[in-house]
Write a protein that holds these residues in place. Structure first.
Motif, short mmCIF file in Angstrom:
data_model
loop_
_atom_site.label_atom_id
_atom_site.label_comp_id
_atom_site.label_asym_id
_atom_site.label_seq_id
_atom_site.Cartn_x
_atom_site.Cartn_y
_atom_site.Cartn_z
N PHE A 124 -6.67 4.61 4.68
CA PHE A 124 -5.58 3.35 4.33
C PHE A 124 -4.57 2.10 5.01
CE2 PHE A 124 -2.41 3.68 1.92
CZ PHE A 124 -2.02 2.82 1.45
N ASN A 125 -4.75 1.12 5.07
CA ASN A 125 -3.23 0.25 5.62
C ASN A 125 -3.19 -0.48 4.76
OD1 ASN A 125 -4.80 0.26 9.41
ND2 ASN A 125 -3.16 1.51 8.49
N ALA A 126 -1.94 -0.59 4.01
CA ALA A 126 -1.13 -2.10 4.29
C ALA A 126 -0.36 -3.01 4.38
CB ALA A 126 -0.15 -1.11 3.11
N PHE A 128 -4.65 -4.62 1.56
CA PHE A 128 -5.29 -3.55 1.68
C PHE A 128 -6.81 -3.01 2.61
CE2 PHE A 128 -2.31 -3.66 -2.12
CZ PHE A 128 -1.21 -2.81 -1.92
N ARG A 129 -6.29 -2.74 3.97
CA ARG A 129 -7.79 -2.53 4.46
C ARG A 129 -8.18 -0.60 4.88
NH1 ARG A 129 -8.53 -6.65 8.03
NH2 ARG A 129 -6.94 -8.63 7.39
N GLU A 165 -11.42 -4.73 3.04
CA GLU A 165 -10.92 -5.01 2.34
C GLU A 165 -10.83 -4.37 0.90
OE1 GLU A 165 -8.75 -8.78 -0.35
OE2 GLU A 165 -10.64 -8.54 0.73
N LEU A 166 -9.89 -3.43 0.81
CA LEU A 166 -9.13 -2.56 -0.09
C LEU A 166 -8.88 -3.86 -1.50
CD1 LEU A 166 -8.37 0.99 0.60
CD2 LEU A 166 -10.59 0.06 0.11
N ASP A 167 -10.43 -3.49 -2.91
CA ASP A 167 -9.12 -4.46 -4.00
C ASP A 167 -8.46 -3.51 -5.21
OD1 ASP A 167 -9.07 -6.04 -5.99
OD2 ASP A 167 -10.87 -6.96 -6.82
N LEU A 168 -7.12 -4.02 -5.42
CA LEU A 168 -6.64 -2.99 -5.73
C LEU A 168 -6.06 -3.65 -7.39
CD1 LEU A 168 -4.65 -0.52 -3.69
CD2 LEU A 168 -6.91 0.26 -4.85
N LYS A 169 -6.97 -5.05 -7.67
CA LYS A 169 -6.46 -5.43 -8.43
C LYS A 169 -4.56 -5.72 -9.56
CE LYS A 169 -10.60 -5.68 -10.68
NZ LYS A 169 -11.96 -6.59 -10.09
N GLY A 170 -4.00 -5.91 -8.16
CA GLY A 170 -2.65 -6.11 -7.72
C GLY A 170 -1.92 -5.19 -7.38
N ASN A 171 -2.20 -4.19 -7.82
CA ASN A 171 -1.46 -2.69 -7.72
C ASN A 171 -0.47 -2.44 -6.24
OD1 ASN A 171 -0.45 0.04 -9.04
ND2 ASN A 171 -2.44 0.77 -8.04
N LEU A 172 0.13 -2.55 -6.69
CA LEU A 172 0.83 -1.65 -5.13
C LEU A 172 1.41 -2.67 -4.19
CD1 LEU A 172 -1.20 1.36 -3.90
CD2 LEU A 172 0.87 1.49 -5.17
#
Length: 433
Positions: free
Chosen positions: A161-163, A172-173, A179-186
Motif C-alpha cells: 500500500f501507499n499512504a 490510502f491506496r 483507494e483503501l477504506d480504513l475507516k479513519g484508522n491510521l
C-alpha cells in the motif's frame, strides 16, 4: 449514445481486442473519453465510498452536466453530508442509465474489464498509470551489481500500500492505485509522521490481533485487508490494521515516477520519523532492517528467516533511486517461487468436490505461461468461488517453470494462495522464473 449500454456490451466479452475495437469505434466521443478518464485515473478521487439512495424520474440534466458536477467532490469543495447531498441531487437529476454511469465513475470501476492499459491503447496518454517500484527476482547477475555494504530487509507478508499525505489529508491506496477504506484508522498517525510534508509512504498493511500481539497469517490478514479494497471492512476490523514501512518518496517525485534521492537517505528519513512517533499505541513500524557487508551475510540472514517461518528478504542497494518500474537495485530472495496470474476460466469439481469449484485456469499477462490450479483451496473457497473469478488476478506458488505435454509453458505443482484484489495486471512471462 446510451453509455451504460455500451459498458454492458463491453462487459459481455472478456477479450481485450473486442474491447479495444468497440472503444475505437467511439474514439471521437469526448464524453466517453472523459467518463473513462474519470473512472480510471488513480489520481482523480471523489471521496465517496457508497452510492446514496436516489430516485430518478424525468431527467433535468444531461450526462455531460453530471460529469461537471463531480468537480466539487474531486476538489473537496463539498465534503461530509454536503457531499452526499450533492451526489444524491446529481444522480436524481439524470436518466437512470446516465446515473449508472456516474455510479461507475464514483466506484472508480467501469465494471466492464476496461483497464488503464486498454484505455491508453485507444486514447494514448489519457491516463497516467499508478506509479509503483517493484523488486527484481533473484538473478546472480543482478546480485553481482549490488554495491556493498547493502541493506537487507524482511519480505513482509501483507498487502502492499501507499499512504499519500498531501494538503493536510491522507489517502490510502493499493499497489494499483485503488483507494483503501480504513475507516479513519491510521490517518492521524500518518499526519503526525509526515509533519506537514507532502509525501508518499510505501510499505505493507498487516493485521494484528490485540490478544496475541502477533501479525495474522497471510490468508487471514489479507482476507480482512481485501475488504478495505472493496469498501466492506468494518470499524472493528479496520482497528486491527497496522503498517510496516520501507520507503518514503516526496509526493511530486512519486507522481512524476522518479526520485533521485538515494535509498540510504530516504530510509534514514523514514526511520527517524517512525522512531520519533508520539503515539502510545504504536501502529506504524519500519520493516526489519540490517546492513550487510557481503552476499554471504545476506544469505545467512535469508536462511535464518526462512527457518523462522518468514517469506524471505529484499536485498537493497543503498544508492538505488526510486523509479516507477521494476528496479535492479532491489532484489527479492524467496524460499518458494510465486507469481501473479490472470484467471481465464474455472473448472467444476468432480467426486467429493462435485457441485463446487474444481480448478482455475490461469495465464501470464502475455499468455505464454498457462496452468490449471486445483490445489490450495479450502472448502469455503470451493463452495463460494465460481465464474465471478474470471478476469481477476491470483497469487500462485509453484516449484518450477516447465513445459507441459502439450508443449506449453506451465508451472510444476501450482498451489492457490489468494485472490489479489489489490492488483489488476498479471505478471509477464519474462518475470516468472
Amino acid at each position: 449514445m446510451n453509455y451504460n449500454d455500451l459498458f454492458e456490451t463491453l462487459a459481455s466479452d472478456d477479450g481485450r481486442l473486442f474491447k479495444i475495437d468497440l472503444l475505437n469505434r467511439h474514439k471521437a466521443d469526448k464524453i466517453l473519453r472523459e467518463v473513462v478518464r474519470l473512472a480510471l485515473d488513480p489520481f482523480t478521487q471523489f471521496y465517496q465510498r457508497k452510492i446514496p439512495t436516489y430516485v430518478t424520474g424525468q431527467p433535468s440534466m444531461r450526462l455531460e452536466h453530471g460529469l461537471n458536477r463531480l468537480f466539487p467532490l474531486e476538489s473537496r469543495m463539498v465534503t461530509g453530508n454536503a457531499a452526499i447531498a450533492h451526489l444524491t441531487e446529481t444522480l436524481s437529476s439524470l436518466s437512470a442509465d446516465d446515473a449508472k454511469v456516474i455510479e461507475r465513475i464514483i466506484a472508480k470501476d467501469l465494471k466492464c474489464g476496461v483497464s488503464v492499459s486498454t484505455a491508453n491503447k485507444v486514447w494514448p496518454g489519457l491516463i497516467n498509470e499508478y506509479p509503483v517500484m517493484l523488486c527484481s527476482q533473484y538473478e546472480q547477475k543482478l546480485v553481482d551489481k549490488i554495491k556493498f555494504p547493502a541493506y537487507v530487509q524482511m519480505k513482509m507478508d501483507g498487502m502492499r500500500f501507499n499512504a499519500i499525505v498531501r494538503n493536510g489529508g491522507v489517502e490510502f491506496r493499493s499497489r494499483n492505485g485503488k483507494e483503501l477504506d480504513l475507516k479513519g484508522n491510521l490517518v492521524d498517525e500518518f499526519l503526525e509522521l509526515a509533519n506537514g510534508i507532502d509525501c508518499v509512504f510505501d510499505g505493507e498493511l498487516l493485521v494484528m490481533f490485540d490478544h496475541d500481539y502477533q501479525f495474522a497469517d497471510r490468508q487471514t490478514g489479507n482476507g480482512i485487508l481485501n475488504k478495505a479494497n472493496k469498501g466492506t471492512i468494518s470499524d472493528d476490523e479496520a482497528k486491527l490494521v497496522h503498517a510496516s514501512l520501507w520507503d518514503l518518496i516526496p509526493y511530486n517525485d512519486f507522481v512524476e515516477g522518479k526520485c533521485d534521492v538515494v535509498y540510504e537517505t530516504r530510509w534514514s528519513s523514514l526511520e527517524y520519523m517512525v522512531a520519533n512517533q508520539d503515539s502510545k499505541n504504536k501502529k506504524i513500524w519500519s520493516v526489519y532492517h540490517t546492513e550487510v557487508d557481503d552476499i554471504e551475510t545476506a544469505n545467512d540472514i535469508f536462511q535464518k528467516l526462512l527457518a523462522d517461518g518468514h517469506e524471505g528478504i529484499i536485498l537493497k542497494d543503498k544508492y538505488g533511486k526510486w523509479e516507477d518500474k521494476r528496479t535492479k537495485s532491489q532484489i527479492k530472495f524467496k524460499g518458494e517461487l510465486e507469481c501473479d496470474l490472470k484467471i481465464v476460466g474455472v473448472q467444476p469439481g468432480t467426486g467429493k468436490y462435485e457441485g463446487m469449484l474444481g480448478a482455475i485456469l490461469c495465464e501470464s499477462k502475455d499468455g505464454v505461461v498457462k496452468v490449471s490450479v486445483g490445489s490450495g483451496f479450502n472448502d469455503t473457497h470451493r463452495k463460494t468461488y465460481g465464474e465471478e473469478l474470471i478476469g481477476k488476478i491470483v497469487a500462485v506458488k509453484y516449484n518450477a517453470r516447465i513445459t507441459n505435454k502439450q508443449g506449453e509453458e506451465s508451472l510444476f505443482l501450482p498451489i492457490f494462495v489468494e485472490v489479489r484484489e489489490d492488483k489488476d495486471v498479471a505478471d509477464s512471462s519474462k518475470d516468472i522464473k
